[in-house]
Design an enzyme around this catalytic site. Structure first.
Site, PDB file in Angstrom:
ATOM      1  CE  LYS A 149      -4.371  -1.324   1.953  1.00 31.11           C
ATOM      2  NZ  LYS A 149      -5.341  -1.106   3.008  1.00 31.11           N
ATOM      3  CE  LYS A 187      -6.386  -7.146  -1.886  1.00 33.96           C
ATOM      4  NZ  LYS A 187      -6.303  -6.813  -0.451  1.00 33.96           N
ATOM      5  CE  LYS A 216     -13.694  -3.028   1.048  1.00 39.11           C
ATOM      6  NZ  LYS A 216     -12.980  -3.057   2.331  1.00 39.11           N
TER       7      LYS A 216
HETATM    8  P1  TYM Z   1     -10.706  -5.668   4.012  1.00 35.93           P
HETATM    9  O1  TYM Z   1     -11.727  -4.669   4.385  1.00 35.93           O
HETATM   10  O2  TYM Z   1      -9.644  -5.265   3.021  1.00 35.93           O
HETATM   11  O3  TYM Z   1     -11.412  -6.963   3.432  1.00 35.93           O
HETATM   12  C1  TYM Z   1     -12.452  -7.593   4.167  1.00 35.93           C
HETATM   13  C2  TYM Z   1     -12.417  -9.090   3.952  1.00 35.93           C
HETATM   14  O4  TYM Z   1     -12.544  -9.394   2.551  1.00 35.93           O
HETATM   15  C3  TYM Z   1     -11.454 -10.211   2.155  1.00 35.93           C
HETATM   16  N1  TYM Z   1     -11.075  -9.854   0.779  1.00 35.93           N
HETATM   17  C4  TYM Z   1     -10.862 -10.744  -0.188  1.00 35.93           C
HETATM   18  N2  TYM Z   1     -10.951 -12.081  -0.196  1.00 35.93           N
HETATM   19  C5  TYM Z   1     -10.680 -12.713  -1.355  1.00 35.93           C
HETATM   20  N3  TYM Z   1     -10.329 -12.056  -2.499  1.00 35.93           N
HETATM   21  C6  TYM Z   1     -10.231 -10.706  -2.531  1.00 35.93           C
HETATM   22  N4  TYM Z   1      -9.900 -10.077  -3.642  1.00 35.93           N
HETATM   23  C7  TYM Z   1     -10.504  -9.991  -1.333  1.00 35.93           C
HETATM   24  N5  TYM Z   1     -10.511  -8.671  -1.010  1.00 35.93           N
HETATM   25  C8  TYM Z   1     -10.851  -8.607   0.292  1.00 35.93           C
HETATM   26  C9  TYM Z   1     -10.319  -9.901   3.109  1.00 35.93           C
HETATM   27  O5  TYM Z   1      -9.388 -10.952   3.175  1.00 35.93           O
HETATM   28  C10 TYM Z   1     -11.091  -9.728   4.412  1.00 35.93           C
HETATM   29  O6  TYM Z   1     -11.351 -10.974   5.017  1.00 35.93           O
HETATM   30  N6  TYM Z   1      -7.608  -5.766   7.935  1.00 35.93           N
HETATM   31  C11 TYM Z   1      -8.868  -6.227   7.408  1.00 35.93           C
HETATM   32  C12 TYM Z   1     -10.060  -5.881   8.264  1.00 35.93           C
HETATM   33  C13 TYM Z   1      -9.945  -6.245   9.693  1.00 35.93           C
HETATM   34  C14 TYM Z   1     -10.098  -7.541  10.251  1.00 35.93           C
HETATM   35  C15 TYM Z   1      -9.939  -7.370  11.658  1.00 35.93           C
HETATM   36  C16 TYM Z   1     -10.352  -8.794   9.706  1.00 35.93           C
HETATM   37  C17 TYM Z   1      -9.692  -5.388  10.715  1.00 35.93           C
HETATM   38  N7  TYM Z   1      -9.707  -6.067  11.887  1.00 35.93           N
HETATM   39  C18 TYM Z   1     -10.014  -8.465  12.531  1.00 35.93           C
HETATM   40  C19 TYM Z   1     -10.435  -9.868  10.602  1.00 35.93           C
HETATM   41  C20 TYM Z   1     -10.269  -9.705  11.970  1.00 35.93           C
HETATM   42  C21 TYM Z   1      -9.097  -5.630   6.038  1.00 35.93           C
HETATM   43  O7  TYM Z   1      -8.550  -4.612   5.698  1.00 35.93           O
HETATM   44  O8  TYM Z   1     -10.011  -6.291   5.297  1.00 35.93           O
END
Ligand code: TYM
Length: 341
Positions: A118, A201, A204
């Site tokens: 990032k 990947k 968003k």
């Molecule tokens: P975030 O908001 O980027 O994504 C949320 C969830 O979606 C999954 N994901 C994907 N899975 C498969 N293919 C993709 N292209 C894809 N894009 C997103 C992510 O793996 C995630 O499960 N740091 C985390 C949020 C978070 C979190 C937590 C998760 C904060 N605290 C505690 C679990 C436990 C994040 O930025 O996810």
């Protein structure tokens, strides 16, 4: 307290930054819904404090928070069976996050590939929050003594860091207070790739809307995006081995498998030998069949933000009931004076 004595508890979250994608649905929410019917207590969070690690316009943050909550509910997260809330309403996350900033080591944070990706060459210009983010994520999980965290592949390293923080805390203070949380990453759809470049990947925040399927896309947009998705001239092979070095083709087969709830090999049993002219429309139809009911319900929920706010506030009350005693005990273990409560 040995690990086996921890309640089987799931925690997971999604950042409200930009629109929800098919990656969020297949990599996370779809599995979260199933886990409600398994032997876990389930806690799902709109992690708004994580979103502001990069700039968020206040109106957009509010809208995205509602969109994420709506996506979860429309997909089948039931606020009566799961705790559903937004992170900033439970102060224990930020407080435990600070304590963990003092447990995590700089060397551990420097290894986080997501920060490197990032920040790119502009690391100096990033917020301190973006760098510290994985330790807040550890706090999200450990404030509930969560034992299982269902996430996509990209979050695996952060869950491993959570284990490192828990282990160091337990070791330094001579306790067995925090559990060794397990990531739950299984099946196809755990790494949904960009439709224009199968080595990246689906996210968003990618540059072009054509590279991702948004959960709110209508049938026409979904068909158009799959039709224009990059592929190669070869037909589909009979077995998955034939998709080595064909990242875009592999991605579309895996998306089909994840949507249909079958294995990628079963997809090839159906479509092996066929060309893209047949497979892409079938994939688009399947995606519309699965996503249209969800996006319809999402739109309805997003038109009733007060109702969403009530659900999130009620969830936050329940979440705080679990997190506050765990935070309080953490302060006590560390030697803080806590006469007020
Ligand atoms: P975030 O908001 O980027 O994504 C949320 C969830 O979606 C999954 N994901 C994907 N899975 C498969 N293919 C993709 N292209 C894809 N894009 C997103 C992510 O793996 C995630 O499960 N740091 C985390 C949020 C978070 C979190 C937590 C998760 C904060 N605290 C505690 C679990 C436990 C994040 O930025 O996810």
């Amino acid at each position: 307290m040995p690990d086996s004595q921890f309640t089987k508890r799931v925690f997971s979250g999604i950042k409200p930054s930009g629109g929800m994608t098919m990656g969020n649905y297949l990599g996370a929410i779809k599995r979260w819904v199933q886990m409600q019917d398994e032997e876990y207590e389930t806690i799902y969070c709109v992690v708004d404090l994580h979103a502001i690690t990069v700039w968020q316009d206040p109106a957009d943050l509010k809208r995205s928070t509602h969109e994420v909550a709506a996506a979860m509910i429309a997909s089948g997260i039931d606020p009566a069976r799961s705790i559903l809330f937004n992170q900033s309403q439970v102060p224990a996350h930020a407080e435990l996050g600070w304590l963990f900033n003092c447990v995590a080591r700089l060397g551990w944070m420097n290894r986080m590939t997501q920060f490197k990706e990032k920040a790119g060459k502009n690391a100096e210009k990033q917020s301190l929050g973006l760098y510290a983010y994985p330790s807040l994520m550890a706090a999200d999980i450990l404030a509930y003594h969560a034992t299982h965290v269902p996430v996509g592949e990209d979050q695996k390293q952060h869950v491993e860091l959570t284990r490192d923080i828990a282990a160091k805390f337990n070791h330094d203070y001579g306790v067995e207070f925090f559990p060794m949380t397990e990531p739950v990453i299984e099946g196809p759809g755990m790494r949904v790739m960009n439709l224009r470049d199968g080595t990246k990947k689906m996210s968003k925040s990618g540059e072009s809307d054509m590279e991702r399927i948004n959960m709110l896309d209508d049938a026409d947009a979904i068909s158009k995006k799959f039709k224009k998705a990059r592929t190669d001239p070869e037909p589909l092979p009979e077995v998955m081995d034939g998709l080595k070095n064909r990242p875009e083709a592999k991605n579309l087969v895996e998306i089909y498998a994840a949507l249909a709830g079958i294995t990628p090999d079963s997809v090839l049993n159906l479509y092996g030998g066929e060309g893209w002219g047949k497979f892409k429309p079938a994939l688009a139809d399947l995606a519309v069949e699965k996503l249209a009911p969800i996006s319809g319900e999402m739109t309805r929920l997003m038109d009733a933000p007060d109702e969403l706010d009530r659900i999130l506030a009620a969830g936050a009350d329940k979440a705080a009931e679990i997190a506050e005693p765990i935070l309080e005990r953490t302060f006590e273990i560390m030697g803080f004076v806590r006469g007020r409560r």
